[in-house]
Design an enzyme around this catalytic site. Structure first.
Site, PDB file in Angstrom:
ATOM      1  CB  SER A 142     -15.191  -1.133 -31.979  1.00 33.84           C
ATOM      2  OG  SER A 142     -15.372  -0.271 -31.037  1.00 33.84           O
ATOM      3  CE1 TYR A 155      -9.621  -1.242 -31.177  1.00 43.21           C
ATOM      4  CE2 TYR A 155     -11.129   0.328 -30.027  1.00 43.21           C
ATOM      5  CZ  TYR A 155     -10.714  -1.048 -30.548  1.00 43.21           C
ATOM      6  OH  TYR A 155     -11.421  -1.930 -30.446  1.00 43.21           O
TER       7      TYR A 155
HETATM    8  P1  NAP Z   1      -8.943  -9.814 -25.295  1.00 42.43           P
HETATM    9  O1  NAP Z   1      -9.811 -10.540 -24.415  1.00 42.43           O
HETATM   10  O2  NAP Z   1      -7.863  -9.049 -24.972  1.00 42.43           O
HETATM   11  O3  NAP Z   1      -8.899 -10.544 -26.722  1.00 42.43           O
HETATM   12  C1  NAP Z   1      -7.737 -10.378 -27.677  1.00 42.43           C
HETATM   13  C2  NAP Z   1      -7.484 -11.531 -28.539  1.00 42.43           C
HETATM   14  O4  NAP Z   1      -6.617 -11.241 -29.494  1.00 42.43           O
HETATM   15  C3  NAP Z   1      -6.756 -12.592 -27.585  1.00 42.43           C
HETATM   16  O5  NAP Z   1      -7.108 -13.966 -27.764  1.00 42.43           O
HETATM   17  C4  NAP Z   1      -5.145 -12.417 -27.904  1.00 42.43           C
HETATM   18  O6  NAP Z   1      -4.600 -13.639 -27.705  1.00 42.43           O
HETATM   19  C5  NAP Z   1      -5.403 -12.085 -29.483  1.00 42.43           C
HETATM   20  N1  NAP Z   1      -4.289 -11.458 -30.229  1.00 42.43           N
HETATM   21  C6  NAP Z   1      -3.779 -10.064 -29.342  1.00 42.43           C
HETATM   22  N2  NAP Z   1      -2.726  -9.829 -30.089  1.00 42.43           N
HETATM   23  C7  NAP Z   1      -2.565 -10.667 -31.070  1.00 42.43           C
HETATM   24  C8  NAP Z   1      -1.582 -11.077 -32.148  1.00 42.43           C
HETATM   25  N3  NAP Z   1      -0.584 -10.118 -32.352  1.00 42.43           N
HETATM   26  N4  NAP Z   1      -1.601 -12.230 -32.743  1.00 42.43           N
HETATM   27  C9  NAP Z   1      -2.634 -12.936 -32.598  1.00 42.43           C
HETATM   28  N5  NAP Z   1      -3.655 -13.071 -31.730  1.00 42.43           N
HETATM   29  C10 NAP Z   1      -3.459 -11.759 -30.917  1.00 42.43           C
HETATM   30  O7  NAP Z   1     -10.007  -8.601 -25.849  1.00 42.43           O
HETATM   31  P2  NAP Z   1     -11.449  -8.858 -26.659  1.00 42.43           P
HETATM   32  O8  NAP Z   1     -12.196  -7.683 -26.308  1.00 42.43           O
HETATM   33  O9  NAP Z   1     -12.060 -10.282 -26.761  1.00 42.43           O
HETATM   34  O10 NAP Z   1     -11.141  -8.139 -28.311  1.00 42.43           O
HETATM   35  C11 NAP Z   1     -11.479  -9.132 -29.292  1.00 42.43           C
HETATM   36  C12 NAP Z   1     -11.712  -7.936 -30.236  1.00 42.43           C
HETATM   37  O11 NAP Z   1     -12.987  -7.357 -30.068  1.00 42.43           O
HETATM   38  C13 NAP Z   1     -10.729  -6.887 -30.845  1.00 42.43           C
HETATM   39  O12 NAP Z   1     -10.812  -6.931 -32.234  1.00 42.43           O
HETATM   40  C14 NAP Z   1     -11.256  -5.653 -30.118  1.00 42.43           C
HETATM   41  O13 NAP Z   1     -10.949  -4.593 -31.035  1.00 42.43           O
HETATM   42  C15 NAP Z   1     -12.706  -5.867 -30.312  1.00 42.43           C
HETATM   43  N6  NAP Z   1     -13.383  -5.081 -29.533  1.00 42.43           N
HETATM   44  C16 NAP Z   1     -13.578  -5.227 -28.063  1.00 42.43           C
HETATM   45  C17 NAP Z   1     -14.376  -4.427 -27.404  1.00 42.43           C
HETATM   46  C18 NAP Z   1     -14.426  -4.530 -25.623  1.00 42.43           C
HETATM   47  O14 NAP Z   1     -14.726  -3.674 -24.944  1.00 42.43           O
HETATM   48  N7  NAP Z   1     -13.592  -5.518 -25.257  1.00 42.43           N
HETATM   49  C19 NAP Z   1     -15.189  -3.644 -27.659  1.00 42.43           C
HETATM   50  C20 NAP Z   1     -15.296  -3.446 -29.278  1.00 42.43           C
HETATM   51  C21 NAP Z   1     -14.459  -4.238 -30.049  1.00 42.43           C
HETATM   52  P3  NAP Z   1      -3.023 -13.681 -27.454  1.00 42.43           P
HETATM   53  O15 NAP Z   1      -2.654 -12.606 -26.318  1.00 42.43           O
HETATM   54  O16 NAP Z   1      -2.828 -15.135 -26.825  1.00 42.43           O
HETATM   55  O17 NAP Z   1      -2.329 -13.768 -28.783  1.00 42.43           O
END
Ligand code: NAP
Length: 263
Positions: A142, A155
């Protein structure tokens, strides 16, 4: 005509958001997929849609990567399945509240998923990639990796870890045929924000990137050979200068005497 297979991509956190878009794009590029997350319903729906649309083989592994037994199951797959050519280490959670109002147990859970699971999965896949002289690890970090003041500091700390691990893995493994990319998204329109208690609609919309655009940019960064990709940073030369200065500093730390300002 079906594309020839590029091997199998294992994607964690594939049930929604960034991971689900990686699944879509990688299937269309010709990868078979192993999709990992907790929500079996969402994973199965995505797997059916992608295998119908692309003809690729798409498997689902339901696992809570915070749970040791589940994590070990996924590690075993990465160790034993020699068809795996790409790991997308994407599963992660965030937090937006300051340290003093963030329960430490929640912080520990975040560290377990964002750091411990990601690290163990990288450790599981790397030896096979080295033995085969090929393979790619994409670690989703991130922008808070280098700007930890923006959101919750733990985080940011977890994502600084992901960036540092990625840089170190690149340093150790590039000459063994293993590609490593750290992706540093800024605010991206996914469920991440509502999960963290701050819906994405509450952010200034001029800083929020659509998830498809973010993933397509990161995949272009990968194709272009980048080790660190930052889709939202428009002037890439700014990062190049920052990184060059970091490399200069790396060579200046080892001295047998303290700097004059400390004497
Ligand atoms: P998201 O839509 O909430 O997706 C998170 C994913 O992780 C979901 O598929 C969730 O699936 C899975 N997950 C959560 N807890 C888990 C667990 N304990 N075991 C296995 N899977 C788990 O959010 P996203 O934005 O796509 O996030 C993906 C990555 O991008 C993360 O690492 C986040 O830190 C990073 N990121 C996001 C942003 C942003 O603004 N969105 C910015 C920078 C970085 P289940 O609930 O089905 O397990």
């Amino acid at each position: 005509m079906a594309l020839s297979s590029k091997g199998t991509a294992l994607i964690t956190g594939a049930s929604s958001g960034i991971g689900a878009v990686y699944a879509d794009r990688l299937a269309r590029q010709g990868y078979d997929l192993i999709l990992v997350a907790r929500s079996q319903t969402k994973l199965t729906a995505l797997a059916n849609r992608l295998s119908d649309a692309t003809g690729r083989n798409v498997e689902v592994v339901t696992a809570d990567l915070k749970e040791k037994a589940d994590l070990l199951r996924v590690e075993q797959i990465l160790r034993n399945d020699a068809s795996i050519t790409l790991l997308v280490n994407n599963a992660g959670v965030g937090a937006v509240m300051p340290l003093l109002v963030s329960p430490v147990d929640d912080m520990q859970d975040m560290i377990t998923l964002n750091i411990t699971a990601l690290t163990r999965l990288a450790y599981a896949v790397a030896p096979g990639f080295v033995a085969r002289g090929a393979g790619t690890v994409i670690n989703i970090a991130s922008i808070v990796a280098i700007a930890p003041e923006i959101l919750n500091g733990v985080y940011g700390g977890t994502k600084a870890f992901v960036l540092a691990l990625s840089q170190s893995m690149h340093h150790e493994l590039a000459d063994k045929g293993v590609r490593v990319q750290a992706v540093l998204p800024g605010a991206t329109a996914t469920d991440f924000w509502s999960e963290a208690g701050h819906p994405v609609e509450n952010l200034p919309q001029e800083i929020v990137m659509p998830v498809d655009e973010m993933v397509d940019a990161a995949l272009m960064g990968l194709a272009n050979g980048e080790v660190v990709s930052i889709p939202g940073l428009h002037d890439g030369a700014q990062w190049d200068r920052y990184e060059a200065q970091r490399q200069v500093l790396s060579g200046l730390f080892g001295n047998s005497t303290a700097a004059p300002r400390y004497r």
